[in-house]
Design an enzyme around this catalytic site. Structure first.
Site, PDB file in Angstrom:
ATOM      1  N   GLN A  22     -26.469  50.579   9.997  1.00 58.28           N
ATOM      2  CA  GLN A  22     -26.526  51.784  10.834  1.00 58.28           C
ATOM      3  C   GLN A  22     -27.731  52.636  10.451  1.00 58.28           C
ATOM      4  O   GLN A  22     -27.985  53.666  11.061  1.00 58.28           O
ATOM      5  CB  GLN A  22     -25.247  52.606  10.655  1.00 58.28           C
ATOM      6  CG  GLN A  22     -23.981  51.867  11.066  1.00 58.28           C
ATOM      7  CD  GLN A  22     -22.731  52.637  10.686  1.00 58.28           C
ATOM      8  OE1 GLN A  22     -22.300  53.554  11.396  1.00 58.28           O
ATOM      9  NE2 GLN A  22     -22.153  52.268   9.558  1.00 58.28           N
TER      10      GLN A  22
ATOM     11  N   HIS B 215     -28.749  51.023  14.958  1.00 57.40           N
ATOM     12  CA  HIS B 215     -29.209  52.362  15.369  1.00 57.40           C
ATOM     13  C   HIS B 215     -30.729  52.429  15.422  1.00 57.40           C
ATOM     14  O   HIS B 215     -31.308  53.508  15.455  1.00 57.40           O
ATOM     15  CB  HIS B 215     -28.661  53.434  14.414  1.00 57.40           C
ATOM     16  CG  HIS B 215     -27.184  53.640  14.572  1.00 57.40           C
ATOM     17  ND1 HIS B 215     -26.412  54.267  13.628  1.00 57.40           N
ATOM     18  CD2 HIS B 215     -26.323  53.263  15.563  1.00 57.40           C
ATOM     19  CE1 HIS B 215     -25.143  54.296  14.035  1.00 57.40           C
ATOM     20  NE2 HIS B 215     -25.073  53.685  15.200  1.00 57.40           N
TER      21      HIS B 215
ATOM     22  N   THR C 278     -20.546  53.335   4.190  1.00 56.97           N
ATOM     23  CA  THR C 278     -20.364  53.950   5.498  1.00 56.97           C
ATOM     24  C   THR C 278     -19.035  54.700   5.546  1.00 56.97           C
ATOM     25  O   THR C 278     -18.034  54.234   5.020  1.00 56.97           O
ATOM     26  CB  THR C 278     -20.433  52.916   6.648  1.00 56.97           C
ATOM     27  OG1 THR C 278     -20.251  53.596   7.902  1.00 56.97           O
ATOM     28  CG2 THR C 278     -19.373  51.812   6.506  1.00 56.97           C
TER      29      THR C 278
ATOM     30  N   ALA D 165     -23.568  51.637  -3.956  1.00 58.31           N
ATOM     31  CA  ALA D 165     -24.213  50.399  -3.495  1.00 58.31           C
ATOM     32  C   ALA D 165     -25.101  49.827  -4.592  1.00 58.31           C
ATOM     33  O   ALA D 165     -25.147  48.612  -4.804  1.00 58.31           O
ATOM     34  CB  ALA D 165     -25.029  50.695  -2.245  1.00 58.31           C
TER      35      ALA D 165
END
Ligand code: APR
Length: 278
Positions: free
Chosen positions: A113, A132, A202, A258
């Site tokens: 995204q 996106h 996310t 992450a």
């Protein structure tokens, strides 16, 4: 031996036992590259408030005024902060580890995204779907023809598309703007094929992208082409330091960043897929 975050071994086992693993990443994937997220702690919107949701309608109404605001930096404060962070951002170990999972064949595709292009800078190829868009490209709103900016920031309104004459904007999708149809179709196809989805960084709040996570979870209830074999719901793995609305339906939740969680996943998969020493 570095201690692995809880859940990593189970996540590695689920991935190793899956046939087609897809990753879905969000803004949290790039936080350790210095790009703030939108929501939650240190989120741009937490700091500046939610921006207007009709940017695309404004662009369509007056592309010239849109570009004038862009060029003269008469834009939301959060965009200015995001633009500064994007300019200096470099991939972090989590991005390189995700590329390694793709190169090792554990992950077949990545739907991001994010518009920062850091997956590409980390070496990812056409397994990447930038749902996106990408901040360093322009895109025609008529035929979707894209033009690479190569880090150049336009100093004037770009000419209309030389293919179809329609106005051109940044490739990054604006609120109220439809996802480019062929990009959405590609993402849907990957989710349809996935028997495991790894959600990294996310909040799983913005549709249609985040909706794909629930589509994967309820794959067995989706329409199937005639005669296709019954499909099972995909397994869901979450890598996120904080709980999200997805957490409760995940098979494995890894409370890690992450930058820690994805490299740990690579280490765990290397261990369980290493050839047995005889
Ligand atoms: N590592 C992993 N995850 C992190 C980290 C980190 N270091 N830091 C924060 N997170 C998590 C947060 O806990 C949060 O769940 O990343 C998530 C970021 O959520 P959002 O800011 O909502 O970003 P995202 O889910 O990508 O938003 C989707 O919304 O604003 C629009 O178009 C924009 O693509 C974006 C979309």
């Amino acid at each position: 031996m570095e201690t692995l975050p809880d859940g990593i071994d189970l996540a590695a086992r689920v991935i190793a036992d899956s046939k087609y693993v897809v990753a879905m990443t969000g803004a949290g994937m790039s936080v350790e590259s210095g790009i703030p997220p939108f929501r939650g702690t240190n989120g741009l919107w937490t700091k500046y408030g939610t921006p207007s949701m009709d940017g695309y309608r404004q662009f369509r109404a007056d592309p010239e005024a849109y570009w004038d605001r862009q060029i003269n930096a008469q834009i939301d404060e959060h965009i200015l902060e995001l633009r500064e962070a994007l300019r200096n951002a470099k991939p972090h170990p989590g991005h390189f580890a995700l590329v390694e999972l793709v190169n090792l064949g554990h992950i077949k595709s990545v739907i991001t995204q994010n518009i920062d292009g850091l997956d590409l800078k980390a070496g990812m190829g056409d397994q990447l779907i930038e749902i996106h868009g990408n901040r360093s490209r322009l895109r025609c709103i008529g035929c979707s023809k894209r033009t690479d900016l190569n880090d150049f920031v336009p100093l004037f309104m770009p000419d209309p598309c030389d293919e179809c004459g329609q106005p051109v904007k940044f490739d990054a999708v604006m609120f109220g703007e439809p996802i480019v149809p062929e990009v959405m179709a590609a993402a849907r196809e990957e989710i349809h094929r996935a028997d495991c989805v790894v959600a990294i960084g996310t909040s799983a709040t913005v549709r249609p992208a985040s909706g794909l996570l629930w589509v994967a979870r309820h794959r067995s209830k989706g329409e199937r082409s005639n005669g296709s074999a019954a499909v099972e719901d995909a397994k869901l793995i979450e890598i996120n330091p904080s709980p999200t609305k997805l957490s409760s339906i995940c098979d494995v939740v890894i409370r890690a960043t992450a930058g820690d969680g994805v490299p740990a996943l690579v280490r765990a998969l290397r261990t369980i897929t290493a050839p047995a020493v005889n």
